[in-house]
Design a protein around this motif. Structure first.
Motif, PDB file in Angstrom:
ATOM      1  N   UNK A 140      17.800 -47.787  36.150  1.00 56.86           N
ATOM      2  CA  UNK A 140      16.478 -47.095  36.447  1.00 56.86           C
ATOM      3  C   UNK A 140      16.519 -45.981  35.318  1.00 56.86           C
ATOM      4  N   UNK A 141      15.542 -45.721  34.592  1.00 55.83           N
ATOM      5  CA  UNK A 141      15.184 -44.502  33.801  1.00 55.83           C
ATOM      6  C   UNK A 141      13.861 -44.153  33.574  1.00 55.83           C
ATOM      7  N   UNK A 144      22.239 -51.357  25.378  1.00 57.13           N
ATOM      8  CA  UNK A 144      20.736 -50.859  24.834  1.00 57.13           C
ATOM      9  C   UNK A 144      20.276 -49.618  25.672  1.00 57.13           C
ATOM     10  N   UNK A 145      20.498 -50.133  27.108  1.00 59.61           N
ATOM     11  CA  UNK A 145      20.037 -49.130  28.119  1.00 59.61           C
ATOM     12  C   UNK A 145      20.632 -47.794  28.076  1.00 59.61           C
ATOM     13  N   UNK A 146      21.980 -47.702  27.913  1.00 61.17           N
ATOM     14  CA  UNK A 146      22.597 -46.557  27.801  1.00 61.17           C
ATOM     15  C   UNK A 146      22.474 -45.611  26.251  1.00 61.17           C
ATOM     16  N   UNK A 150      18.666 -44.483  26.910  1.00 66.16           N
ATOM     17  CA  UNK A 150      18.340 -43.341  27.861  1.00 66.16           C
ATOM     18  C   UNK A 150      19.315 -42.382  27.835  1.00 66.16           C
ATOM     19  N   UNK A 151      20.427 -42.526  27.473  1.00 62.35           N
ATOM     20  CA  UNK A 151      21.333 -41.140  27.499  1.00 62.35           C
ATOM     21  C   UNK A 151      21.819 -41.215  28.755  1.00 62.35           C
ATOM     22  N   UNK A 152      21.953 -39.738  29.103  1.00 62.21           N
ATOM     23  CA  UNK A 152      22.521 -39.242  30.543  1.00 62.21           C
ATOM     24  C   UNK A 152      21.500 -39.444  31.769  1.00 62.21           C
ATOM     25  N   UNK A 153      20.205 -39.859  31.691  1.00 55.34           N
ATOM     26  CA  UNK A 153      19.574 -39.957  32.876  1.00 55.34           C
ATOM     27  C   UNK A 153      19.471 -41.200  33.549  1.00 55.34           C
ATOM     28  N   UNK A 154      20.207 -42.076  33.093  1.00 56.88           N
ATOM     29  CA  UNK A 154      20.314 -43.339  33.776  1.00 56.88           C
ATOM     30  C   UNK A 154      20.707 -43.488  35.130  1.00 56.88           C
ATOM     31  N   UNK A 155      20.140 -44.064  36.079  1.00 56.26           N
ATOM     32  CA  UNK A 155      20.655 -44.397  37.570  1.00 56.26           C
ATOM     33  C   UNK A 155      20.765 -45.756  37.864  1.00 56.26           C
ATOM     34  N   UNK A 165      23.728 -34.753  34.715  1.00 55.81           N
ATOM     35  CA  UNK A 165      22.308 -35.318  34.660  1.00 55.81           C
ATOM     36  C   UNK A 165      22.067 -36.279  35.330  1.00 55.81           C
ATOM     37  N   UNK A 166      22.926 -37.434  35.200  1.00 56.56           N
ATOM     38  CA  UNK A 166      22.963 -38.722  35.795  1.00 56.56           C
ATOM     39  C   UNK A 166      22.822 -38.461  37.412  1.00 56.56           C
ATOM     40  N   UNK A 167      23.687 -37.682  38.092  1.00 53.85           N
ATOM     41  CA  UNK A 167      23.842 -37.508  39.675  1.00 53.85           C
ATOM     42  C   UNK A 167      22.262 -36.916  39.786  1.00 53.85           C
ATOM     43  N   UNK A 168      21.903 -35.807  39.058  1.00 57.16           N
ATOM     44  CA  UNK A 168      20.526 -35.284  39.398  1.00 57.16           C
ATOM     45  C   UNK A 168      19.460 -36.283  39.312  1.00 57.16           C
TER      46      UNK A 168
END
Length: 330
Positions: A160-161, A274-276, A279-284, A314-317
């Motif tokens: 999810x992003x 493509x997702x990573x 979306x960079x570091x914000x993915x969950x 960032x991803x944990x947040x």
């Protein structure tokens, strides 16, 4: 009060550092309590306490983390708790038997607590699959481990992003074995699960399915799996579940992505490359199908930078933010 469990993951990796950085800046919800499972995650300037009498003043002192023995001792919301799982002898950036044992003990303990106590959500830090396999030969990832522990036959990894989401019809499966998992009786329940989650979050947005083979098989020239995917889409449409596709995966993210919020990929790298990148570091990473909400960072242990102080929280947040959003709807 909602209780959220957070695991630090492999103590030889960046998990404890990410947790440290996250809770130094994260604005914890006033309606929630957070339990951190692991070791070596105490942020600079924070201290452990054993009683709320040790808090300063009437307002909750955010630099104090309450040590507890089990979730049954969580009595106050808007506070951080900790269950320490010692990781003695572990060296940062050097995974070994000790770090693998600690990683596995953390997972065993949080699973036991979820089964016994009221825990509403789980947010997991990164682990090394190979290190844990010495203690659990069947371990191939958090997703499969949790599904096994809670006897879930139908489950999905969904990333999810804020831009778009990607669900995977197969999880940690070798490329040579993927075709054997594209069977209607296996994929239809997963597609249904993804669609219902997407409708809950984005009721006006569309869902797309990617094909498995180049050019969606070119009418059978490059494979027959698309016939199964087409039949699954048509059968679900009879239930009122509308999923578009399958679309050729090589061109989808350039020409069709803007039309869709939720994508369903056939296998791991097809969706996550493509997702990573986008979306960079914000993915969950979210596991659908469990009896509780589970989210995770979308990165690994990153042993190469462990201990250097440069890991991003960032991803944990993002995972905690998403968890709170979901819990508010339950």
């Amino acid at each position: 009060m909602k209780i959220i469990a957070v695991t630090t993951g492999d103590p030889a990796g960046i998990g404890p550092e990410v947790v440290k950085k996250c809770f130094r800046q994260y604005q914890i919800k006033k309606s929630d309590a957070y339990i951190i499972y692991g070791d070596s995650f105490l942020p600079a300037g924070f201290t452990y306490i054993r009683s709320f009498k040790d808090l300063d003043g009437t307002a909750r002192d955010r630099t104090k983390i309450m040590l507890i023995d089990n979730p049954g001792q969580v009595t106050e919301k808007h506070h951080l708790y900790a269950i320490l799982i010692p990781a003695s002898g572990v060296t940062l950036s050097k995974p070994d038997q000790k770090s693998g044992k600690s990683s596995y003990q953390i997972l065993q303990r949080v699973v036991a607590d979820i089964k016994k106590y009221k825990i509403d959500a789980l947010v997991t830090g990164p682990v090394a699959k190979k290190s844990i396999q010495e203690f659990d030969p069947e371990f191939i990832g958090h997703t499969e481990f949790l599904a096994r522990e809670f006897d879930c036959r139908n489950f999905v990894m969904n990333f999810v992003s804020s831009k778009f989401d990607v669900a995977l019809l197969t999880t940690h499966v070798a490329i040579k074995d993927i075709s054997g998992h594209i069977k209607e009786e296996l994929i239809v329940p997963k597609m249904r699960l993804v669609y219902n989650f997407a409708q809950q979050r984005y009721p006006k947005e569309k869902v797309a399915l990617l094909g498995l083979n180049p050019h969606c098989g070119e009418e059978g020239l490059f494979g027959q799996e698309e016939e199964v995917l087409h039949k699954a889409v048509n059968d679900l449409a009879k239930e009122g579940i509308i999923i578009d596709g399958p679309y050729p995966a090589d061109s989808f993210f350039k020409y069709k992505l803007r039309e869709y919020r939720q994508i369903i990929a056939c296998y791991h790298d097809q969706g996550l490359i493509p997702f990573k990148m986008i979306t960079g570091e914000e993915g969950v990473n979210v596991t659908l199908g469990l009896p509780f909400f589970r989210a995770s960072v979308d990165h690994g242990t990153a042993y190469d930078i462990a201990g250097k102080g440069i890991a991003s929280p960032k991803s944990l947040i993002s995972a905690l933010d998403l968890t709170n959003q979901i819990l508010e709807t339950l």
